[in-house]
Design a protein around this motif. Structure first.
Motif, PDB file in Angstrom:
ATOM      1  N   ASN A  74       0.846  -1.186   0.000  1.00 13.74           N
ATOM      2  CA  ASN A  74       0.000   0.000   0.000  1.00 13.74           C
ATOM      3  C   ASN A  74       0.883   1.237   0.000  1.00 13.74           C
ATOM      4  N   ILE A  75       0.268   2.403   0.044  1.00  8.17           N
ATOM      5  CA  ILE A  75       0.982   3.675   0.039  1.00  8.17           C
ATOM      6  C   ILE A  75       0.831   4.322   1.402  1.00  8.17           C
ATOM      7  N   THR A  76       1.943   4.704   2.008  1.00  7.99           N
ATOM      8  CA  THR A  76       1.891   5.346   3.327  1.00  7.99           C
ATOM      9  C   THR A  76       1.219   6.713   3.203  1.00  7.99           C
ATOM     10  N   THR A  77       0.828   7.259   4.347  1.00 12.57           N
ATOM     11  CA  THR A  77       0.182   8.572   4.358  1.00 12.57           C
ATOM     12  C   THR A  77       1.076   9.641   3.756  1.00 12.57           C
ATOM     13  N   ALA A  78       2.356   9.617   4.116  1.00 16.99           N
ATOM     14  CA  ALA A  78       3.292  10.620   3.591  1.00 16.99           C
ATOM     15  C   ALA A  78       3.454  10.480   2.082  1.00 16.99           C
ATOM     16  N   LYS A  79       3.563   9.233   1.610  1.00 14.08           N
ATOM     17  CA  LYS A  79       3.721   9.017   0.168  1.00 14.08           C
ATOM     18  C   LYS A  79       2.442   9.402  -0.586  1.00 14.08           C
ATOM     19  N   ARG A  80       1.296   9.150   0.028  1.00 14.64           N
ATOM     20  CA  ARG A  80       0.042   9.510  -0.636  1.00 14.64           C
ATOM     21  C   ARG A  80      -0.082  11.026  -0.783  1.00 14.64           C
ATOM     22  N   THR A  81       0.394  11.760   0.206  1.00 14.46           N
ATOM     23  CA  THR A  81       0.397  13.218   0.101  1.00 14.46           C
ATOM     24  C   THR A  81       1.259  13.665  -1.065  1.00 14.46           C
TER      25      THR A  81
END
Length: 331
Positions: free
Chosen positions: A257-264
């Motif tokens: 999945n994509i971490t919160t920081a990476k999704r930002t």
């Protein structure tokens, strides 16, 4: 009382867990001879640095390409790429996965395509997927970049699992395709080979074929290095393919999945640099494909960029427009 070690530990345990990002830094780098075979182009494929780097040339005679020695069902696939500079209209550099040689009528594909441009305009990057021969439904997205991809090497990566596909540029996720029930068999699900090619796409690549490859600037040279092929290999003779568990094939961690920081970062990239998405293309699809999740703000931004394609207008009402270049700002 001070901030005790117990309190600090409790605080850490409350933080959301995140896997490290996929990166060549924690995955084995392979040489060309370990991982790939020559596909086409004869002398237009040149090995350098003991096979750690490859140059693909396009000239009037031919392009060039290579392919992975193994067939993969899911994994993380990456290469560091430096694109040709100067006038590159009509030139297509592709880094992609496909099984078209095995499944002629129902092939799967996951694409990074770099579409050249006229002098003074930046390269455009296109991502696309096909599943089970679904070539009648194009799932293209196109972007500018926050750097000049012809000035230096940059990392382009594909994470493919049974539930999602994520495209990365320099470890920044730029697109996520989730497997949904509405896609049915159109999500890539059969083993694929990894390819890299350079070729003449004059008929379509730049402004719909308006600008062709100009061979007075040849040879066009695409440079590849830092090859990562980290996935579950399968026997092409097998008719039933085993389930691939990426966590079991290496000590390196591959997130699903994509971490919160990476999704930002992904959202920032798409807001600044995405110039086309099939989900909003009213000229191609009167009704968006079922897997599309429409974002009103994204729709509004793309409509300002191209009101004919992304709006409800008619083509003969459109005035000539000059598309503004994407800002070269970091995400």
């Amino acid at each position: 009382m001070g901030f005790s070690s117990f309190t600090f530990l409790s605080f850490l345990l409350l933080l959301p867990f995140s896997s490290p990002s996929p990166s060549p830094s924690n995955l084995p780098i392979l040489s060309f001879h370990e991982a790939y075979n020559h596909l086409f182009g004869d002398a237009n494929l040149l090995l350098l640095n003991h096979g750690k780097s490859v140059h693909l040339h396009l000239d009037e005679r031919t392009g060039a390409g290579f392919l992975s020695q193994d067939l993969y069902l899911h994994g993380f696939f990456s290469a560091s790429i430096k694109l040709p500079a100067d006038y590159t209209a009509g030139v297509v550099v592709a880094f992609y996965m496909s099984n078209g040689d095995m499944f002629e009528n129902n092939h799967d594909e996951i694409d990074f395509e770099f579409l050249g441009n006229i002098r003074g305009k930046e390269w455009r990057v296109q991502t696309n997927i096909y599943g089970n021969g679904s070539t009648n439904v194009g799932r293209e997205e196109r972007y500018g970049l926050w750097f000049d991809p012809a000035e230096d090497f940059h990392q382009y990566s594909i994470l493919w699992t049974d539930s999602r596909i994520i495209f990365y540029v320099d470890e920044v996720p730029i697109r996520e395709v989730k497997r949904t029930a509405s896609m049915g068999g159109e999500f890539p699900s059969k083993p694929m080979t990894l390819y890299a090619t350079i070729w003449d796409g004059s008929s379509w690549a730049t402004n719909g074929g308006k600008y062709k490859v100009n061979y007075k600037y040849a040879p066009y040279i695409a440079e590849f290095s830092e090859f990562v092929l980290h996935g579950c290999t399968v026997d092409p003779i097998e008719q039933v393919f085993p389930k691939c568990d990426l966590t079991q094939i290496s000590e390196a961690s591959i997130p699903n999945n994509i971490t919160t920081a990476k999704r930002t970062k992904m959202e920032s990239f798409r807001r600044k640099h995405m110039t086309y998405s099939y989900c909003y293309d009213h000229l191609r699809y009167k009704i968006p494909p079922a897997e599309c999740v429409l974002d009103p703000q994204e729709a509004k931004r793309l409509q300002r960029f191209d009101p004919v394609t992304f709006g409800r207008g008619r083509r003969h009402h459109a005035k000539h427009r000059h598309s503004s270049q994407a800002e070269f700002t970091s995400v």
